[in-house]
Enzyme design. Structure first.
Site, PDB file in Angstrom:
ATOM      1  N   GLY A  77      21.584  -3.500  -8.161  1.00 33.30           N
ATOM      2  CA  GLY A  77      20.891  -4.267  -7.136  1.00 33.30           C
ATOM      3  C   GLY A  77      19.652  -4.941  -7.689  1.00 33.30           C
ATOM      4  N   GLY A  79      15.830  -6.379  -6.350  1.00 31.72           N
ATOM      5  CA  GLY A  79      14.838  -6.492  -5.283  1.00 31.72           C
ATOM      6  C   GLY A  79      13.792  -7.510  -5.672  1.00 31.72           C
ATOM      7  N   LYS A  99      14.846   2.283 -11.112  1.00 34.06           N
ATOM      8  CA  LYS A  99      14.253   1.083 -10.531  1.00 34.06           C
ATOM      9  C   LYS A  99      13.100   0.638 -11.410  1.00 34.06           C
ATOM     10  CE  LYS A  99      12.487  -0.482  -6.223  1.00 34.06           C
ATOM     11  NZ  LYS A  99      12.740  -0.333  -4.830  1.00 34.06           N
ATOM     12  N   ASP A 194       8.090   0.186   5.065  1.00 31.02           N
ATOM     13  CA  ASP A 194       9.037  -0.829   4.618  1.00 31.02           C
ATOM     14  C   ASP A 194      10.468  -0.440   4.988  1.00 31.02           C
ATOM     15  OD1 ASP A 194       9.731  -3.211   3.438  1.00 31.02           O
ATOM     16  OD2 ASP A 194       9.823  -2.396   1.409  1.00 31.02           O
TER      17      ASP A 194
HETATM   18  P1  ATP Z   1      12.853  -5.588  -1.610  1.00 31.63           P
HETATM   19  O1  ATP Z   1      12.535  -5.712  -3.044  1.00 31.63           O
HETATM   20  O2  ATP Z   1      12.615  -6.845  -0.852  1.00 31.63           O
HETATM   21  O3  ATP Z   1      12.193  -4.399  -0.978  1.00 31.63           O
HETATM   22  P2  ATP Z   1      15.354  -4.163  -1.826  1.00 31.63           P
HETATM   23  O4  ATP Z   1      15.009  -2.936  -1.054  1.00 31.63           O
HETATM   24  O5  ATP Z   1      16.790  -4.640  -1.717  1.00 31.63           O
HETATM   25  O6  ATP Z   1      14.446  -5.363  -1.467  1.00 31.63           O
HETATM   26  P3  ATP Z   1      15.204  -2.635  -4.217  1.00 31.63           P
HETATM   27  O7  ATP Z   1      14.592  -1.467  -3.551  1.00 31.63           O
HETATM   28  O8  ATP Z   1      14.721  -3.002  -5.577  1.00 31.63           O
HETATM   29  O9  ATP Z   1      15.034  -3.936  -3.349  1.00 31.63           O
HETATM   30  O10 ATP Z   1      16.763  -2.355  -4.268  1.00 31.63           O
HETATM   31  C1  ATP Z   1      17.682  -3.349  -4.622  1.00 31.63           C
HETATM   32  C2  ATP Z   1      19.089  -2.872  -4.316  1.00 31.63           C
HETATM   33  O11 ATP Z   1      19.429  -1.840  -5.260  1.00 31.63           O
HETATM   34  C3  ATP Z   1      19.291  -2.245  -2.945  1.00 31.63           C
HETATM   35  O12 ATP Z   1      19.568  -3.218  -1.967  1.00 31.63           O
HETATM   36  C4  ATP Z   1      20.470  -1.328  -3.203  1.00 31.63           C
HETATM   37  O13 ATP Z   1      21.659  -2.054  -3.136  1.00 31.63           O
HETATM   38  C5  ATP Z   1      20.259  -0.879  -4.651  1.00 31.63           C
HETATM   39  N1  ATP Z   1      19.595   0.435  -4.744  1.00 31.63           N
HETATM   40  C6  ATP Z   1      18.280   0.684  -4.627  1.00 31.63           C
HETATM   41  N2  ATP Z   1      18.013   1.993  -4.789  1.00 31.63           N
HETATM   42  C7  ATP Z   1      19.205   2.598  -5.021  1.00 31.63           C
HETATM   43  C8  ATP Z   1      19.619   3.963  -5.251  1.00 31.63           C
HETATM   44  N3  ATP Z   1      18.738   4.965  -5.268  1.00 31.63           N
HETATM   45  N4  ATP Z   1      20.935   4.216  -5.421  1.00 31.63           N
HETATM   46  C9  ATP Z   1      21.832   3.197  -5.379  1.00 31.63           C
HETATM   47  N5  ATP Z   1      21.524   1.908  -5.176  1.00 31.63           N
HETATM   48  C10 ATP Z   1      20.227   1.599  -4.991  1.00 31.63           C
HETATM   49 MG    MG Z   2      14.396  -1.020  -1.595  1.00 31.27          MG
END
Ligand code: ATP
Ligand code: MG
Length: 350
Positions: A77, A79, A99, A194
């Site tokens: 993913g 973000g 992350k 959030d």
């Molecule tokens: P923003 O950056 O605007 O808060 P977001 O929440 O989508 O958006 P991230 O938290 O970086 O951004 O996560 C990006 C994506 O990665 C998520 O939408 C999800 O699909 C995947 N993801 C995040 N954390 C996990 C995890 N612990 N296990 C599996 N997939 C994850």
């Molecule tokens: Mg997130």
């Protein structure tokens, strides 16, 4: 008397050939491994083996967890602040989500983030994504998280378009997003800040867990790039989006919007081009609601308890846990595990 060494005449000292190269002992991360002995720049580690014969599993806050020991498998993913990768720990074969947030963050914000990360690390509850460790190096924050193989509710919603009421009740109650909020609010005394579909993660066992509390919110509200963060602003309560004092109850507004979006398949506010357009809608317009011709009285009431513009009229997570909507489908014995695995795209991304 025997001459020294005479009994060991066959003993030879030899230098390993190229084939039996140092690579046998040295991992890519620069760690020497021989049996239960690990040596690297952080020192010596004797690993006592678990019953299955492998090294013991990594637990949250394990000081031996090193980024160099995590093999990247794939990006799962992206973000606003960076990417999330599925990684595997070399020694234990455990999967984690890594992350990586790369941002120009000022010193005072960094302190706030450190504070939030401290809380994240101490947060262990079945309804909240576990944070195993975090690292900060040269402007990059790396957070090792529990891997949720179904991705986020946002990902799932893209596949299924809408989530029927019985599943939403199960997500809030049985799974249980509300209990996760109760834990954060009343045991940890933290505001998520959030809550949105991409921060609610699911897995093949039917578990639903809250992730990313605190940190993303801090980065978003301090970055000065409001329009980059509309994803985060979308779900902000009226009191929070207008910069007033806000408390736990502002997460309940976000929960209401998330549930409504999952039910209707659409973000409850009309599309907007800027943060200010959204702000005006949230502040000036009546709150969104679940249309009574499409949804049960209980669901419409649940949504309206969450989406009260005045925070003092909004119900707490504890009170909402007793709302009739949550138990009205109990007889159906909803199985979230099979719903998540059969309705969405195939889980387990490895
Ligand atoms: P923003 O950056 O605007 O808060 P977001 O929440 O989508 O958006 P991230 O938290 O970086 O951004 O996560 C990006 C994506 O990665 C998520 O939408 C999800 O699909 C995947 N993801 C995040 N954390 C996990 C995890 N612990 N296990 C599996 N997939 C994850
Ligand atoms: Mg997130």
């Amino acid at each position: 008397m025997r001459k020294a060494g005479s009994g060991n005449s066959k003993l030879k000292l030899s230098v390993p050939g190229h084939e039996a190269s140092i690579g046998k002992f040295l991992t890519q991360s620069g760690t020497f491994k021989d049996g239960n002995l690990l040596v690297n720049k952080d020192g010596l580690r004797i690993v006592s083996h678990s019953e299955e014969g492998g090294p013991p599993l990594i637990k949250p806050l394990d000081n031996q967890l090193s980024l160099a020991d995590l093999d990247a498998i794939k990006v799962v993913g992206t973000g606003t602040g960076g990417i999330v990768q599925l990684v595997r720990h070399k020694w234990t074969n455990q999967f984690f989500a890594l992350k990586v947030i790369q941002m120009n963050i000022q010193e005072d914000i960094r302190k706030q983030i450190a504070q939030e990360l401290r809380i994240s690390l101490s947060t262990q509850c079945p309804f909240v994504v576990l944070c195993y460790q975090c690292f900060y190096d040269n402007g990059v924050i790396s957070i090792v998280l529990e891997y949720m193989d179904g991705g986020s509710l946002a990902d799932f919603l893209k596949d299924v378009k809408t989530i029927p009421e019985p599943y939403l009740a199960a997500i809030c109650n049985q799974a249980s997003v509300l209990n996760g909020l109760i834990y954060l609010h009343h045991e940890k005394h933290i505001i998520h800040r959030d809550l949105k579909p991409s921060n609610i993660l699911i897995n093949h066992s039917g578990e639903v867990k809250i992730s990313d509390f605190g940190v993303s919110g801090i980065i978003a509200s301090s970055s000065g790039q409001r329009d980059t963060f509309t994803g985060t602003y979308n779900y902000m309560s009226p009191e929070r989006i207008t910069g007033q004092k806000h408390g736990y109850i502002s997460d309940i507004w976000s929960l209401g919007l998330v549930m409504l979006e999952c039910a209707t398949g659409q973000f409850p506010y009309p599309p907007h081009d800027s943060f200010y357009e959204l702000l005006e809608e949230v502040v000036e317009q009546p709150p969104p609601f679940a249309p009574s011709d499409q949804f049960s009285v209980e669901f419409t009431s649940f949504i309206s308890e969450c989406l009260q513009k005045n925070p003092t009229d909004r119900k707490s997570a504890q009170v909402l846990l007793k709302h009739p909507f949550l138990s009205m489908y109990d007889d159906l014995k909803v199985d979230l595990a099979s719903y998540f695995t059969s309705a969405g795209s195939p889980l387990a991304t490895f």
